[in-house]
Design a protein around this motif. Sequence first.
Motif, PDB file in Angstrom:
ATOM      1  N   UNK A 112       0.813  -1.198   0.000  1.00 56.07           N
ATOM      2  CA  UNK A 112       0.000   0.000   0.000  1.00 56.07           C
ATOM      3  C   UNK A 112       0.853   1.257   0.000  1.00 56.07           C
ATOM      4  N   UNK A 113       1.925   1.222   0.777  1.00 59.45           N
ATOM      5  CA  UNK A 113       2.825   2.372   0.803  1.00 59.45           C
ATOM      6  C   UNK A 113       3.438   2.610  -0.575  1.00 59.45           C
ATOM      7  N   UNK A 114       3.830   1.525  -1.245  1.00 60.88           N
ATOM      8  CA  UNK A 114       4.409   1.661  -2.570  1.00 60.88           C
ATOM      9  C   UNK A 114       3.397   2.292  -3.527  1.00 60.88           C
ATOM     10  N   UNK A 115       2.159   1.819  -3.469  1.00 58.47           N
ATOM     11  CA  UNK A 115       1.139   2.350  -4.360  1.00 58.47           C
ATOM     12  C   UNK A 115       0.900   3.830  -4.119  1.00 58.47           C
ATOM     13  N   UNK A 147      -8.019   1.350  10.557  1.00 59.04           N
ATOM     14  CA  UNK A 147      -8.705   1.075   9.296  1.00 59.04           C
ATOM     15  C   UNK A 147      -8.654  -0.424   9.051  1.00 59.04           C
ATOM     16  N   UNK A 148      -9.841  -1.048   9.037  1.00 60.73           N
ATOM     17  CA  UNK A 148      -9.966  -2.494   8.915  1.00 60.73           C
ATOM     18  C   UNK A 148     -10.656  -2.829   7.606  1.00 60.73           C
ATOM     19  N   UNK A 149     -10.430  -4.045   7.134  1.00 60.44           N
ATOM     20  CA  UNK A 149     -11.036  -4.449   5.876  1.00 60.44           C
ATOM     21  C   UNK A 149     -11.333  -5.936   5.907  1.00 60.44           C
ATOM     22  N   UNK A 183      -3.386  -9.374  -0.936  1.00 61.44           N
ATOM     23  CA  UNK A 183      -2.281  -8.690  -1.596  1.00 61.44           C
ATOM     24  C   UNK A 183      -2.718  -7.891  -2.821  1.00 61.44           C
ATOM     25  N   UNK A 184      -3.960  -8.035  -3.227  1.00 65.37           N
ATOM     26  CA  UNK A 184      -4.441  -7.309  -4.397  1.00 65.37           C
ATOM     27  C   UNK A 184      -5.097  -5.977  -4.031  1.00 65.37           C
ATOM     28  N   UNK A 185      -5.103  -5.642  -2.742  1.00 68.99           N
ATOM     29  CA  UNK A 185      -5.640  -4.355  -2.321  1.00 68.99           C
ATOM     30  C   UNK A 185      -4.729  -3.214  -2.789  1.00 68.99           C
ATOM     31  N   UNK A 186      -5.338  -2.121  -3.187  1.00 67.60           N
ATOM     32  CA  UNK A 186      -4.590  -0.938  -3.598  1.00 67.60           C
ATOM     33  C   UNK A 186      -5.160   0.267  -2.873  1.00 67.60           C
ATOM     34  N   UNK A 187      -4.261   1.104  -2.372  1.00 67.46           N
ATOM     35  CA  UNK A 187      -4.677   2.265  -1.584  1.00 67.46           C
ATOM     36  C   UNK A 187      -4.369   3.557  -2.318  1.00 67.46           C
ATOM     37  N   UNK A 202      -9.251   2.292   0.011  1.00 66.67           N
ATOM     38  CA  UNK A 202      -8.633   1.019  -0.340  1.00 66.67           C
ATOM     39  C   UNK A 202      -9.578   0.286  -1.279  1.00 66.67           C
ATOM     40  N   UNK A 203      -9.042  -0.162  -2.402  1.00 65.72           N
ATOM     41  CA  UNK A 203      -9.855  -0.810  -3.422  1.00 65.72           C
ATOM     42  C   UNK A 203      -9.363  -2.220  -3.690  1.00 65.72           C
TER      43      UNK A 203
END
Length: 400
Positions: free
Chosen positions: A7-10, A325-327, A335-339, A362-363
Amino acid sequence: MRLRSLLFVALATAGLAFAQTPVPAPAAKPAALSDNLPIPDAPAPATSKAWLVMDYATGEVLAGENVDAAVDPASITKVMTSYVIAAEMAAGKVKPTDQVMMSENAWRSGGAGTDGSYSGFEVNQAAPLVEMEKGMVVQSGNDAAIALAEHVAGSEAAFAQLMNAYAKKIGMTRSHFVNPHGLTAEGHVTTARDLAILGRALIRDFPEAYSYNKIKELTVGPITQPNRNLLLWRDPSVDGIKTGHTSAAGYCLMASAKRGEQRLVTVVMGNTSENQRAVDSQALLNWGFRFYESHKLYEAGKPLAQPKVWKGEANQVAVGVSVPLLVSTPRGKYDRLKASMDLPKSLEAPIAKGQKLGMVKVALDGKIVASAPLVALQAVEEGGFFKRLWHSLLMWWQSV
């Protein structure tokens, strides 16, 4: 931790400044054969009036039918009674050592001489509040519920007002209670969703009160009675929560289980038998644990970005989320989540601590699955006159 790095990378690629250097993303692992298969439908109870599976961490309903339809809660009402007692105890209004009288009204209305479940405490005798509450929770004693209501609020009617006030406070928007025990009464209604919200709130807010729900049997005087939640004997991960049954409501069960760090809450209303409500609840729990997982993406109060601030004593402000923040995601797709972060291009002092400055979203596969406000983690006061003047000139220069 792996997801947080991703997420940080994205977010870094979107041009945002972070409080720490993101770790390079690991090489992608080969996709499992089942990664792109759809999740099978939840095992819907064949005869229930309403049912659902809720992820405890996020409050998301993973599956359900008629989740907002009005239903008779029967003895699951007593979870609301437990919540009120725990909240009043936390406020210092009652104590676990209080002596609670089994009044003649409580004994006649809900004792052994009635058709409902009873605790076994003797009429006109007192017992410590905590023991009376266990008699209500484990043995589903209607008499104990009435005695507790009278002790806490003076009468059942007054206690019902507390029930409705607390229900509203925790987000039960379609419920109305008129008694503390759940025997059928006009206007005494709830929904499967509201009951799951209630169970989640009791677990979260008052874990000690919730722990009474896993007691398998209780002895009061010469009488030993078992907990009616059959899942306590069938599934070691189940630690509550409450059964209910009347001729109008049918057989009902709100259950909760924890496996590893994941907890689920299920609600089955209006079933055909004591065993069937347990069988259906077990199937829903197994389905939820098999196909979903919950994760904490961001801690509350930890910096996620440090955007520039104009005209302030400080040139940057740390931003983050005020609550974790929970999901909930299909298992194997974490691992396919993108922020992404949505912050103004220009922030100006003064900025108050806790002030909302933007949003983090987060998507998963292009669909937003979690979001939260981004707030300032500290205040930024206005800078001196000359700094404000200089920054005004710089801001004008950049805008032309």
